[in-house]
Design a protein around this motif. Sequence first.
Motif, short mmCIF file in Angstrom:
data_model
loop_
_atom_site.label_atom_id
_atom_site.label_comp_id
_atom_site.label_asym_id
_atom_site.label_seq_id
_atom_site.Cartn_x
_atom_site.Cartn_y
_atom_site.Cartn_z
N MET A 193 -24.50 -15.82 -19.22
CA MET A 193 -24.41 -16.80 -20.30
C MET A 193 -23.53 -16.26 -21.42
O MET A 193 -23.63 -15.11 -21.80
CB MET A 193 -25.82 -17.08 -20.83
N GLU A 200 -22.25 -20.76 -15.53
CA GLU A 200 -22.73 -19.88 -16.59
C GLU A 200 -24.23 -19.72 -16.51
O GLU A 200 -24.96 -20.67 -16.26
CB GLU A 200 -22.34 -20.45 -17.95
N GLY A 201 -24.69 -18.49 -16.72
CA GLY A 201 -26.13 -18.23 -16.70
C GLY A 201 -26.70 -18.19 -15.31
O GLY A 201 -27.89 -18.34 -15.09
N THR A 252 -16.01 -13.51 -16.22
CA THR A 252 -16.42 -14.09 -17.50
C THR A 252 -15.20 -14.42 -18.35
O THR A 252 -15.11 -15.50 -18.95
CB THR A 252 -17.32 -13.10 -18.26
#
Length: 207
Positions: free
Chosen positions: A40, A190-191, A166
Motif C-alpha cells: 500500500m 496495491e495492498g 512500486t
Amino acid sequence: MPYFPHPGGPGNGGPPPGSRAKPKRLKAHTVTSRSYSIPMVPRDRKGRPLLPLNVGIMTVISLGEVCMREHFHTERYIFPVGYEVTRRYLSTVDPNAEVVYRCKILDGGDGPKFQITSDDLPEKTIVAGTATGAWSVIVRCANHIRNRQHSNSVSGPDFFGLGQNTIKHLIQELPGADRLRDYVWQNFVEGGPLGGRHAAVIPALPE
DNA sequence: TTGACGCAGCCAGATTCCCG
DNA sequence: CGGGAATCTGGCTGCGTCAA
C-alpha cells in the motif's frame, strides 16, 4: 526483483544430472502485461502519493513528469523528466564507506539524461544518456578502489529504481503514461498479499 | 524462541545493439 | 566484422514475517 520463473525454466526438465553446462539463454524480447501485488502506498487527500517515499532501500524524492517524446520510455521502463530518488551504495572515495547517491532524470532534448550525484563527491556529477551508463561508472570506480576484479555489469534501470514494481506503479499513474506507445502496461494491485522485508511502504522522514 | 518461507538487493554472465 | 557498451536473466544471500 520479483522472480517469476517462465515456462521452460528450471524445474521443467532442466539439464541432465551432473551436467553444469548452462543452456543457451535466448533474450526475452517481448514484455507481457501481467498483474503484480505491491504494498500500500500512502497518499494525500487527492490520491497523490506522499513524497518523499521509502521504497526498499531507495527514497523517492520526486516522480517527475511523463514525456511523450521518443526515447523517454521503452517497452519495460518509463523515464519521467524530473524523476529523482536517493539510494545508498558503496562509496567511490572510501573503500569502507557507503554513501547516499542522488539519481535524477533530466530532459536532454533528444532523450533523457541520467544524472547521479554522490554525497561524498557532490561536485562530481555523472551524466550519461542511459541509466546503465551512469551507474556503470560508479560501479566500476567503487570496484576499482576496492581492488575488485568483477565485471562492471549493472542493470541501470534497476539501480534507478525503475524496475521496482512500486515505483513503476507510481510512474504509470502519472498523466500521459497510459498513452505511451511502446510501454507495455502492467497491472498493479496495491495492498496485495506481501510478506518479507518490505511489506509496507512508508513515507520518508523529512530531512 | 526458532525455523520455514518469501521477497528485495545484488552480482555474474549471456545476449543484443551500436559504432568505428 | 569486431569490440565495447547496454540490457536482461538467473541465482545467491540476507533479512523480515509468521506460524508452530
